[in-house]
Design an enzyme around this catalytic site. Structure first.
Site, PDB file in Angstrom:
ATOM      1  N   GLU A 161       2.877   0.461   0.351  1.00 43.41           N
ATOM      2  CA  GLU A 161       2.862   0.482  -1.117  1.00 43.41           C
ATOM      3  C   GLU A 161       4.139  -0.110  -1.712  1.00 43.41           C
ATOM      4  O   GLU A 161       5.240   0.161  -1.230  1.00 43.41           O
ATOM      5  CB  GLU A 161       2.701   1.921  -1.597  1.00 43.41           C
ATOM      6  CG  GLU A 161       2.635   2.071  -3.107  1.00 43.41           C
ATOM      7  CD  GLU A 161       2.390   3.507  -3.538  1.00 43.41           C
ATOM      8  OE1 GLU A 161       2.155   3.716  -4.742  1.00 43.41           O
ATOM      9  OE2 GLU A 161       2.424   4.416  -2.677  1.00 43.41           O
ATOM     10  N   GLU A 262      -3.933   8.322 -10.286  1.00 36.97           N
ATOM     11  CA  GLU A 262      -2.604   8.846  -9.960  1.00 36.97           C
ATOM     12  C   GLU A 262      -1.754   8.822 -11.229  1.00 36.97           C
ATOM     13  O   GLU A 262      -0.725   8.159 -11.295  1.00 36.97           O
ATOM     14  CB  GLU A 262      -1.961   8.028  -8.832  1.00 36.97           C
ATOM     15  CG  GLU A 262      -0.792   8.759  -8.183  1.00 36.97           C
ATOM     16  CD  GLU A 262      -0.126   7.965  -7.078  1.00 36.97           C
ATOM     17  OE1 GLU A 262      -0.220   8.381  -5.928  1.00 36.97           O
ATOM     18  OE2 GLU A 262       0.492   6.924  -7.386  1.00 36.97           O
TER      19      GLU A 262
END
Length: 279
Positions: A161, A262
Protein backbone atom coordinates in the site's frame (compact mmCIF):
# COMPACT_ATOMS: atom_id res chain seq x y z
CA UNK A 1 -30.30 2.59 6.78
CA UNK A 2 -29.75 -0.58 8.82
CA UNK A 3 -30.93 -3.73 7.10
CA UNK A 4 -30.51 -2.42 3.57
CA UNK A 5 -28.25 -4.21 1.11
CA UNK A 6 -24.92 -2.43 1.14
CA UNK A 7 -22.32 -5.03 0.17
CA UNK A 8 -23.28 -4.64 -3.47
CA UNK A 9 -24.22 -1.36 -5.11
CA UNK A 10 -24.45 -1.30 -8.86
CA UNK A 11 -21.39 -3.15 -10.11
CA UNK A 12 -19.38 -2.58 -6.92
CA UNK A 13 -18.78 -4.91 -3.96
CA UNK A 14 -18.14 -3.12 -0.67
CA UNK A 15 -16.68 -4.36 2.59
CA UNK A 16 -16.35 -2.48 5.88
CA UNK A 17 -13.04 -1.90 7.62
CA UNK A 18 -13.88 -2.67 11.25
CA UNK A 19 -10.72 -0.96 12.49
CA UNK A 20 -11.99 2.49 11.53
CA UNK A 21 -15.78 2.01 11.37
CA UNK A 22 -17.94 0.78 14.25
CA UNK A 23 -15.11 1.63 16.65
CA UNK A 24 -17.75 2.93 19.08
CA UNK A 25 -18.35 -0.78 19.77
CA UNK A 26 -16.07 -3.46 21.24
CA UNK A 27 -14.25 -5.37 18.51
CA UNK A 28 -16.26 -8.52 19.20
CA UNK A 29 -19.52 -6.67 18.43
CA UNK A 30 -18.42 -4.98 15.21
CA UNK A 31 -18.91 -7.91 12.78
CA UNK A 32 -22.56 -8.25 13.84
CA UNK A 33 -23.03 -4.48 13.55
CA UNK A 34 -21.69 -4.56 10.00
CA UNK A 35 -24.06 -7.40 9.18
CA UNK A 36 -26.99 -5.48 10.67
CA UNK A 37 -26.08 -2.54 8.41
CA UNK A 38 -26.43 -4.82 5.40
CA UNK A 39 -22.84 -5.88 4.74
CA UNK A 40 -21.65 -9.43 4.29
CA UNK A 41 -17.92 -8.68 4.14
CA UNK A 42 -15.42 -6.98 6.46
CA UNK A 43 -11.70 -6.27 6.66
CA UNK A 44 -9.35 -5.49 9.54
CA UNK A 45 -6.07 -3.92 10.46
CA UNK A 46 -4.16 -6.23 12.80
CA UNK A 47 -6.41 -5.91 15.87
CA UNK A 48 -3.80 -6.55 18.57
CA UNK A 49 -1.60 -3.47 18.23
CA UNK A 50 0.72 -4.48 21.08
CA UNK A 51 0.96 -8.16 20.23
CA UNK A 52 1.92 -9.84 16.98
CA UNK A 53 1.19 -13.21 18.60
CA UNK A 54 -1.98 -12.98 20.72
CA UNK A 55 -3.22 -15.97 22.66
CA UNK A 56 -5.30 -18.65 21.00
CA UNK A 57 -8.32 -17.63 23.07
CA UNK A 58 -8.21 -14.10 21.66
CA UNK A 59 -7.88 -15.34 18.10
CA UNK A 60 -10.72 -17.82 18.64
CA UNK A 61 -13.02 -15.17 20.13
CA UNK A 62 -12.62 -12.85 17.14
CA UNK A 63 -12.96 -15.74 14.71
CA UNK A 64 -16.21 -16.76 16.41
CA UNK A 65 -17.56 -13.20 16.30
CA UNK A 66 -16.94 -13.03 12.55
CA UNK A 67 -18.41 -16.46 11.91
CA UNK A 68 -21.44 -15.87 14.11
CA UNK A 69 -22.18 -12.62 12.31
CA UNK A 70 -22.23 -14.46 8.99
CA UNK A 71 -19.77 -12.07 7.35
CA UNK A 72 -16.71 -12.83 5.27
CA UNK A 73 -13.23 -11.56 6.14
CA UNK A 74 -11.87 -10.20 2.86
CA UNK A 75 -8.66 -8.56 4.04
CA UNK A 76 -6.31 -8.53 7.03
CA UNK A 77 -3.21 -6.51 7.84
CA UNK A 78 -0.10 -8.15 9.14
CA UNK A 79 1.17 -6.70 12.42
CA UNK A 80 2.00 -3.05 11.81
CA UNK A 81 2.42 -1.46 15.22
CA UNK A 82 -0.13 1.00 16.53
CA UNK A 83 -2.72 2.02 13.94
CA UNK A 84 -3.95 4.65 13.55
CA UNK A 85 -0.81 6.24 14.87
CA UNK A 86 2.79 7.02 14.09
CA UNK A 87 4.13 3.54 13.36
CA UNK A 88 2.93 2.90 9.79
CA UNK A 89 4.29 -0.61 9.66
CA UNK A 90 7.07 -2.74 11.04
CA UNK A 91 8.62 -4.88 8.33
CA UNK A 92 11.38 -2.44 7.32
CA UNK A 93 12.35 -1.45 10.87
CA UNK A 94 15.61 -3.02 12.07
CA UNK A 95 15.62 -4.82 15.37
CA UNK A 96 12.65 -5.72 17.55
CA UNK A 97 9.84 -4.46 15.32
CA UNK A 98 11.04 -6.43 12.32
CA UNK A 99 11.30 -9.51 14.51
CA UNK A 100 7.75 -8.92 15.73
CA UNK A 101 6.59 -8.73 12.12
CA UNK A 102 8.25 -12.04 11.33
CA UNK A 103 6.70 -13.64 14.40
CA UNK A 104 3.31 -12.46 13.17
CA UNK A 105 3.53 -13.81 9.62
CA UNK A 106 2.34 -17.35 10.26
CA UNK A 107 -0.11 -16.24 12.97
CA UNK A 108 -1.81 -13.74 10.65
CA UNK A 109 -1.78 -16.15 7.72
CA UNK A 110 -3.28 -18.91 9.85
CA UNK A 111 -6.03 -16.65 11.15
CA UNK A 112 -6.79 -15.45 7.63
CA UNK A 113 -6.92 -19.00 6.31
CA UNK A 114 -9.32 -20.06 9.06
CA UNK A 115 -11.82 -17.48 7.80
CA UNK A 116 -11.24 -17.88 4.06
CA UNK A 117 -9.48 -14.51 3.80
CA UNK A 118 -7.40 -14.24 0.63
CA UNK A 119 -5.70 -10.82 0.95
CA UNK A 120 -2.97 -9.89 3.45
CA UNK A 121 -1.71 -6.31 3.64
CA UNK A 122 1.89 -5.58 4.70
CA UNK A 123 2.57 -1.95 5.61
CA UNK A 124 6.14 -1.02 4.74
CA UNK A 125 7.18 1.00 7.79
CA UNK A 126 8.67 4.45 8.37
CA UNK A 127 12.20 5.59 7.71
CA UNK A 128 14.34 5.48 10.85
CA UNK A 129 16.84 8.18 11.80
CA UNK A 130 20.42 6.99 11.56
CA UNK A 131 19.62 3.96 9.39
CA UNK A 132 20.59 3.81 5.73
CA UNK A 133 17.39 3.72 3.62
CA UNK A 134 19.01 1.06 1.44
CA UNK A 135 19.43 -1.14 4.52
CA UNK A 136 15.75 -0.69 5.36
CA UNK A 137 14.74 -1.47 1.79
CA UNK A 138 16.81 -4.67 1.79
CA UNK A 139 15.22 -5.74 5.09
CA UNK A 140 11.77 -4.87 3.73
CA UNK A 141 12.24 -7.02 0.65
CA UNK A 142 13.50 -9.92 2.76
CA UNK A 143 10.44 -9.74 5.01
CA UNK A 144 8.01 -9.18 2.15
CA UNK A 145 9.32 -12.31 0.47
CA UNK A 146 8.58 -14.26 3.66
CA UNK A 147 5.10 -12.72 3.78
CA UNK A 148 4.41 -13.47 0.12
CA UNK A 149 5.38 -17.09 0.59
CA UNK A 150 3.12 -17.38 3.63
CA UNK A 151 0.26 -15.81 1.67
CA UNK A 152 0.87 -18.23 -1.19
CA UNK A 153 0.64 -21.20 1.17
CA UNK A 154 -2.94 -20.23 2.04
CA UNK A 155 -3.94 -19.20 -1.48
CA UNK A 156 -3.83 -15.48 -0.72
CA UNK A 157 -2.32 -12.39 -2.28
CA UNK A 158 0.10 -9.98 -0.59
CA UNK A 159 -0.91 -6.32 -0.75
CA UNK A 160 1.53 -3.37 -0.83
CA UNK A 161 0.00 0.00 0.00
CA UNK A 162 0.98 3.60 -0.69
CA UNK A 163 0.11 6.02 2.12
CA UNK A 164 0.09 9.82 1.88
CA UNK A 165 3.00 12.13 2.62
CA UNK A 166 1.10 14.84 4.56
CA UNK A 167 -0.05 12.35 7.18
CA UNK A 168 2.87 9.90 6.94
CA UNK A 169 5.95 11.98 6.09
CA UNK A 170 8.41 9.25 7.13
CA UNK A 171 6.74 6.52 5.09
CA UNK A 172 8.71 5.98 1.85
CA UNK A 173 5.88 4.63 -0.33
CA UNK A 174 3.85 7.78 -0.95
CA UNK A 175 2.98 7.30 -4.60
CA UNK A 176 1.43 4.61 -6.74
CA UNK A 177 4.66 4.08 -8.74
CA UNK A 178 6.66 3.62 -5.52
CA UNK A 179 4.28 0.97 -4.18
CA UNK A 180 3.98 -0.83 -7.51
CA UNK A 181 7.78 -0.82 -7.78
CA UNK A 182 7.93 -2.81 -4.54
CA UNK A 183 5.20 -5.14 -5.83
CA UNK A 184 7.35 -5.86 -8.88
CA UNK A 185 10.45 -6.48 -6.75
CA UNK A 186 8.63 -8.95 -4.52
CA UNK A 187 7.21 -10.85 -7.47
CA UNK A 188 10.62 -10.99 -9.12
CA UNK A 189 12.22 -12.26 -5.90
CA UNK A 190 9.64 -14.98 -5.20
CA UNK A 191 8.52 -16.00 -8.68
CA UNK A 192 5.04 -16.44 -7.18
CA UNK A 193 3.36 -13.41 -8.79
CA UNK A 194 1.03 -13.02 -5.81
CA UNK A 195 2.03 -9.50 -4.73
CA UNK A 196 -0.45 -6.82 -5.70
CA UNK A 197 -1.02 -3.08 -5.30
CA UNK A 198 -3.50 -1.86 -2.69
CA UNK A 199 -5.03 1.19 -4.37
CA UNK A 200 -6.29 3.52 -1.63
CA UNK A 201 -7.92 6.41 -3.46
CA UNK A 202 -7.87 8.65 -0.38
CA UNK A 203 -4.13 8.35 0.15
CA UNK A 204 -3.39 8.82 -3.55
CA UNK A 205 -5.64 11.90 -3.68
CA UNK A 206 -3.86 13.38 -0.66
CA UNK A 207 -0.60 12.92 -2.57
CA UNK A 208 -2.01 14.94 -5.46
CA UNK A 209 -1.85 12.06 -7.93
CA UNK A 210 -3.80 11.93 -11.17
CA UNK A 211 -6.31 9.28 -10.10
CA UNK A 212 -7.72 8.44 -13.55
CA UNK A 213 -4.16 7.97 -14.81
CA UNK A 214 -3.27 5.78 -11.83
CA UNK A 215 -6.33 3.63 -12.47
CA UNK A 216 -5.59 3.26 -16.16
CA UNK A 217 -1.95 2.38 -15.53
CA UNK A 218 -2.22 0.09 -12.51
CA UNK A 219 -5.69 -1.50 -12.44
CA UNK A 220 -4.28 -4.81 -13.68
CA UNK A 221 -1.78 -4.90 -10.80
CA UNK A 222 -4.36 -3.95 -8.18
CA UNK A 223 -5.49 -6.58 -5.69
CA UNK A 224 -7.70 -4.44 -3.45
CA UNK A 225 -9.18 -0.93 -3.39
CA UNK A 226 -10.01 1.26 -0.40
CA UNK A 227 -11.93 4.51 -0.38
CA UNK A 228 -12.59 7.57 1.74
CA UNK A 229 -13.50 11.03 0.58
CA UNK A 230 -10.87 13.76 0.50
CA UNK A 231 -10.14 16.01 2.25
CA UNK A 232 -11.09 14.76 5.68
CA UNK A 233 -11.14 10.96 5.20
CA UNK A 234 -14.89 10.99 5.66
CA UNK A 235 -17.75 9.12 4.03
CA UNK A 236 -18.47 9.52 0.31
CA UNK A 237 -20.05 12.89 -0.28
CA UNK A 238 -18.25 14.68 2.55
CA UNK A 239 -15.32 15.77 0.37
CA UNK A 240 -14.62 16.52 -3.25
CA UNK A 241 -13.51 13.18 -4.76
CA UNK A 242 -15.67 11.94 -7.66
CA UNK A 243 -15.73 8.45 -6.18
CA UNK A 244 -18.53 7.11 -8.34
CA UNK A 245 -16.69 8.11 -11.51
CA UNK A 246 -13.41 6.70 -10.22
CA UNK A 247 -14.90 3.36 -9.25
CA UNK A 248 -16.70 3.08 -12.57
CA UNK A 249 -13.38 3.74 -14.29
CA UNK A 250 -11.78 0.99 -12.22
CA UNK A 251 -14.51 -1.44 -13.21
CA UNK A 252 -14.11 -0.57 -16.88
CA UNK A 253 -10.35 -1.05 -16.51
CA UNK A 254 -10.98 -4.62 -15.38
CA UNK A 255 -11.01 -4.41 -11.57
CA UNK A 256 -13.89 -6.44 -10.15
CA UNK A 257 -12.67 -7.03 -6.59
CA UNK A 258 -13.74 -5.76 -3.20
CA UNK A 259 -13.80 -2.06 -2.34
CA UNK A 260 -12.99 -1.42 1.30
CA UNK A 261 -14.80 1.37 3.13
CA UNK A 262 -11.97 2.81 5.19
CA UNK A 263 -13.33 6.15 6.28
CA UNK A 264 -14.21 7.97 9.48
CA UNK A 265 -17.94 8.06 10.27
CA UNK A 266 -17.72 11.49 11.87
CA UNK A 267 -19.81 12.34 14.92
CA UNK A 268 -22.71 10.06 13.96
CA UNK A 269 -22.93 6.31 14.65
CA UNK A 270 -21.14 4.21 12.03
CA UNK A 271 -24.41 2.56 10.93
CA UNK A 272 -25.53 5.97 9.62
CA UNK A 273 -22.38 6.56 7.54
CA UNK A 274 -23.32 4.51 4.47
CA UNK A 275 -26.02 6.64 2.89
CA UNK A 276 -24.05 7.91 -0.11
CA UNK A 277 -22.09 4.93 -1.36
CA UNK A 278 -21.34 5.06 -5.09
CA UNK A 279 -23.96 3.20 -7.09
Amino acid sequence: MPGSARSTAGDHRFDVNLSILFTELPLSERPAAAAAAGFDAVELWWPWVDSPTPGQSELAALRKAIQDAGVRLTGLNFYAGRLPGPDRGALSLPGEESERFRANIDVAAGFAQSLGCTALNALYGNRVDGVDPAEQDALALENLVLAARAADRIGAILLIEALNEPESPLYPLVSAPAAVGVVDKVNAATGLDNARFLMDLYHLAMNGEDLPAVIDRYAEKTGHVQIADSPGRGAPGTGSLPLEELLDRLRKAGYDGWIGLEYKPGERPSAEAFGRLPR
